[in-house]
Design a protein around this motif. Structure first.
Motif, PDB file in Angstrom:
ATOM      1  N   GLU A  17       0.829  -1.203   0.000  1.00  0.00           N
ATOM      2  CA  GLU A  17       0.000   0.000   0.000  1.00  0.00           C
ATOM      3  C   GLU A  17       0.870   1.261   0.000  1.00  0.00           C
ATOM      4  OE1 GLU A  17      -2.525  -0.381   3.365  1.00  0.00           O
ATOM      5  OE2 GLU A  17      -3.934  -1.772   2.370  1.00  0.00           O
ATOM      6  N   GLN A  18       1.960   1.173   0.798  1.00  0.00           N
ATOM      7  CA  GLN A  18       2.866   2.316   0.842  1.00  0.00           C
ATOM      8  C   GLN A  18       3.540   2.515  -0.513  1.00  0.00           C
ATOM      9  OE1 GLN A  18       3.265   4.400   3.472  1.00  0.00           O
ATOM     10  NE2 GLN A  18       4.482   5.647   2.071  1.00  0.00           N
ATOM     11  N   GLN A  23       1.071   3.948  -2.741  1.00  0.00           N
ATOM     12  CA  GLN A  23       0.908   5.351  -2.365  1.00  0.00           C
ATOM     13  C   GLN A  23       2.095   6.180  -2.869  1.00  0.00           C
ATOM     14  OE1 GLN A  23      -1.828   6.682  -0.937  1.00  0.00           O
ATOM     15  NE2 GLN A  23      -0.884   8.681  -1.233  1.00  0.00           N
ATOM     16  N   ASP A  64       1.960   9.017  -5.343  1.00  0.00           N
ATOM     17  CA  ASP A  64       2.538  10.326  -5.026  1.00  0.00           C
ATOM     18  C   ASP A  64       3.542  10.748  -6.089  1.00  0.00           C
ATOM     19  OD1 ASP A  64       1.013  10.405  -2.755  1.00  0.00           O
ATOM     20  OD2 ASP A  64       2.612   9.688  -1.427  1.00  0.00           O
TER      21      ASP A  64
END
Length: 283
Positions: A140-141, A144, A148
């Protein structure tokens, strides 16, 4: 590894319980079997008797009712129950809350006290769930971060485009300003040339005017000079004629003086009586 409430019937603390307590325990047991865990826990809590077994069974009912925080509180009060079993159930409650580190710690403490197949299985399962959750968080990071990065790239491209547009607009404005300045310069040059030509024309006109005025001033003098010259010539001509006449008169007088001919003098003075022939001589 929850136990049935039926175990309470064998608890030493309840050997001297009254008929009412037994009836309440029976109703609580029936509610538990009917999966009415909230009712079962409430009936057990209504018992006046204080017992570790009672708290342990309340914890089991609350656990089945998915009230894990209250179940942990009940298990903590159930001191005196087999410690490995109590820690096992606390670990299960923490497992359901997905508190993997706490669950792993409770299982490991239980295994230190007593090796148990179910506890060992739950420990490995907790570790596996923790690993999966960490991997999920990492994914998920990562997503993300990618999102980003993509957003940053988009923002950067947007900023680059804006900067490029601003640069183009700036260059365009500079070009327009240069053209405008060049046009102003050319217009000024044309104006200066026009003003210069006008000044030259004005100067030329002024010179011509001065020359004309100068000529106008000289003409009367010249006319006067011409008049004087004409008068002088007339006088000269008249003087010449007079001189000729005087000479002629003297000559005639001399002739007459010599010949003594008064008649001819009369005739010369009286033109009407006898006109003199221009070719005729007075003598």
């Amino acid at each position: 590894m929850t136990r049935l409430i039926l175990l309470m019937l064998g608890s030493g603390a309840l050997l001297h319980a009254g008929l009412t307590d037994f009836k309440t325990i029976q109703e609580a047991n029936q509610a538990y079997e009917a999966k009415e865990y909230g009712k079962s826990a409430a009936l057990l809590k209504s018992l006046e008797v204080k017992s570790s077994q009672k708290e342990y069974d309340i914890g089991n009912a609350l656990y089945k009712g998915q009230k894990y925080d209250e179940a942990i509180e009940a298990y903590d009060k159930a001191e005196g129950i087999d410690e490995a079993t109590r820690l096992h159930n606390i670990g299960n409650s923490q497992f359901q809350k997905k508190e993997w580190d706490k669950a792993i710690e409770s299982y490991e403490k239980a295994l230190e006290l007593k090796e148990d197949e179910d506890t060992r299985f739950n420990l490995e399962l907790a570790k596996e769930q923790k690993k999966k959750e960490e991997e999920k968080k990492q994914q998920e990071q990562k997503k993300q971060d990618q999102k980003d990065d993509k957003k940053n790239d988009k923002d950067k491209n947007k900023d680059d485009k804006q900067n490029q547009d601003q640069k183009q607009n700036k260059n365009q404005k500079e070009q327009e300003k240069k053209k405008e300045d060049q046009k102003k310069k050319e217009d000024q040059q044309k104006k200066d040339e026009k003003d210069g030509k006008k000044k030259e024309e004005d100067k030329k006109k002024e010179g011509e005017k001065k020359k004309s005025d100068s000529q106008k001033e000289k003409k009367p003098q010249e006319k006067e000079g011409e008049k004087e010259s004409s008068q002088s010539e007339a006088e000269k001509k008249k003087s010449k004629e007079e001189k000729l006449k005087e000479q002629e008169l003297k000559r005639l007088m001399k002739k007459m003086g010599q010949k003594n001919t008064p008649t001819m003098m009369y005739q010369m003075g009286e033109g009407k009586k006898g006109e003199r022939n221009e070719d005729a001589k007075p003598w």
